[in-house]
Design a protein around this motif. Structure first.
Motif, PDB file in Angstrom:
ATOM      1  N   VAL A 144       0.844  -1.191  -0.078  1.00 59.26           N
ATOM      2  CA  VAL A 144      -0.128  -0.031   0.057  1.00 59.26           C
ATOM      3  C   VAL A 144       1.075   1.160   0.012  1.00 59.26           C
ATOM      4  O   VAL A 144       1.858   1.411   0.761  1.00 59.26           O
ATOM      5  CB  VAL A 144      -0.713  -0.086   1.047  1.00 59.26           C
ATOM      6  N   TYR A 145       0.769   2.090  -1.119  1.00 59.24           N
ATOM      7  CA  TYR A 145       1.463   3.245  -1.111  1.00 59.24           C
ATOM      8  C   TYR A 145       0.565   4.520  -1.217  1.00 59.24           C
ATOM      9  O   TYR A 145      -0.424   4.385  -2.020  1.00 59.24           O
ATOM     10  CB  TYR A 145       2.308   3.209  -2.278  1.00 59.24           C
ATOM     11  N   GLN A 146       0.789   5.458  -0.254  1.00 62.67           N
ATOM     12  CA  GLN A 146      -0.256   6.716  -0.024  1.00 62.67           C
ATOM     13  C   GLN A 146       0.447   7.909  -0.321  1.00 62.67           C
ATOM     14  O   GLN A 146       1.559   7.944   0.722  1.00 62.67           O
ATOM     15  CB  GLN A 146      -0.916   6.503   1.047  1.00 62.67           C
ATOM     16  N   LYS A 147       0.117   8.789  -0.839  1.00 61.36           N
ATOM     17  CA  LYS A 147       0.865  10.179  -1.172  1.00 61.36           C
ATOM     18  C   LYS A 147      -0.234  10.845  -1.569  1.00 61.36           C
ATOM     19  O   LYS A 147      -0.587  10.976  -2.779  1.00 61.36           O
ATOM     20  CB  LYS A 147       1.842   9.953  -2.209  1.00 61.36           C
ATOM     21  N   ASN A 182      -3.662  12.459  -2.262  1.00 61.59           N
ATOM     22  CA  ASN A 182      -4.853  11.892  -2.711  1.00 61.59           C
ATOM     23  C   ASN A 182      -4.575  10.695  -3.298  1.00 61.59           C
ATOM     24  O   ASN A 182      -5.777  10.341  -3.991  1.00 61.59           O
ATOM     25  CB  ASN A 182      -5.844  12.993  -3.035  1.00 61.59           C
ATOM     26  N   THR A 204      -3.737   6.749  -3.927  1.00 63.59           N
ATOM     27  CA  THR A 204      -3.468   5.587  -3.310  1.00 63.59           C
ATOM     28  C   THR A 204      -3.018   4.336  -4.307  1.00 63.59           C
ATOM     29  O   THR A 204      -4.005   4.222  -5.005  1.00 63.59           O
ATOM     30  CB  THR A 204      -4.509   5.061  -2.117  1.00 63.59           C
ATOM     31  N   TYR A 260      -2.524   0.242  -4.414  1.00 65.57           N
ATOM     32  CA  TYR A 260      -2.853  -0.810  -3.615  1.00 65.57           C
ATOM     33  C   TYR A 260      -2.412  -2.352  -4.334  1.00 65.57           C
ATOM     34  O   TYR A 260      -3.058  -2.474  -5.328  1.00 65.57           O
ATOM     35  CB  TYR A 260      -4.178  -0.897  -2.987  1.00 65.57           C
TER      36      TYR A 260
END
Length: 70
Positions: free
Chosen positions: A39-42, A44, A46, A48
């Motif tokens: 899971v990579y969030q930066k 807004n 994401t 997955y």
């Protein structure tokens, strides 16, 4: 000829129902949030990628198909 198509579509429908049930029940048991799922969030955005979940589902579906072919 058409009866084999009917059986194939019924089997595919049953598989889709099982997969849907697995996803709805599996989320309660942590399926989709296993160690190994990326899971990579930066901001807004994401990304997955469920690697471990995919492996578990693949093993489960392989077992089911193996049992149907027996």
């Amino acid at each position: 000829m058409f009866s084999s198509f009917g059986k194939m579509f019924m089997l595919m429908g049953a598989m889709l129902i099982l997969i849907g049930a697995l996803f709805s029940v599996g989320s309660k048991f942590g399926l989709g949030r296993l160690p190994g799922d990326i899971v990579y969030q930066k901001g807004n955005f994401t990304f997955y990628f469920p690697i471990a979940t995919s492996i578990i589902l693949s093993l489960f579906l392989t077992l089911i198909l193996w049992l149907f072919r027996r």
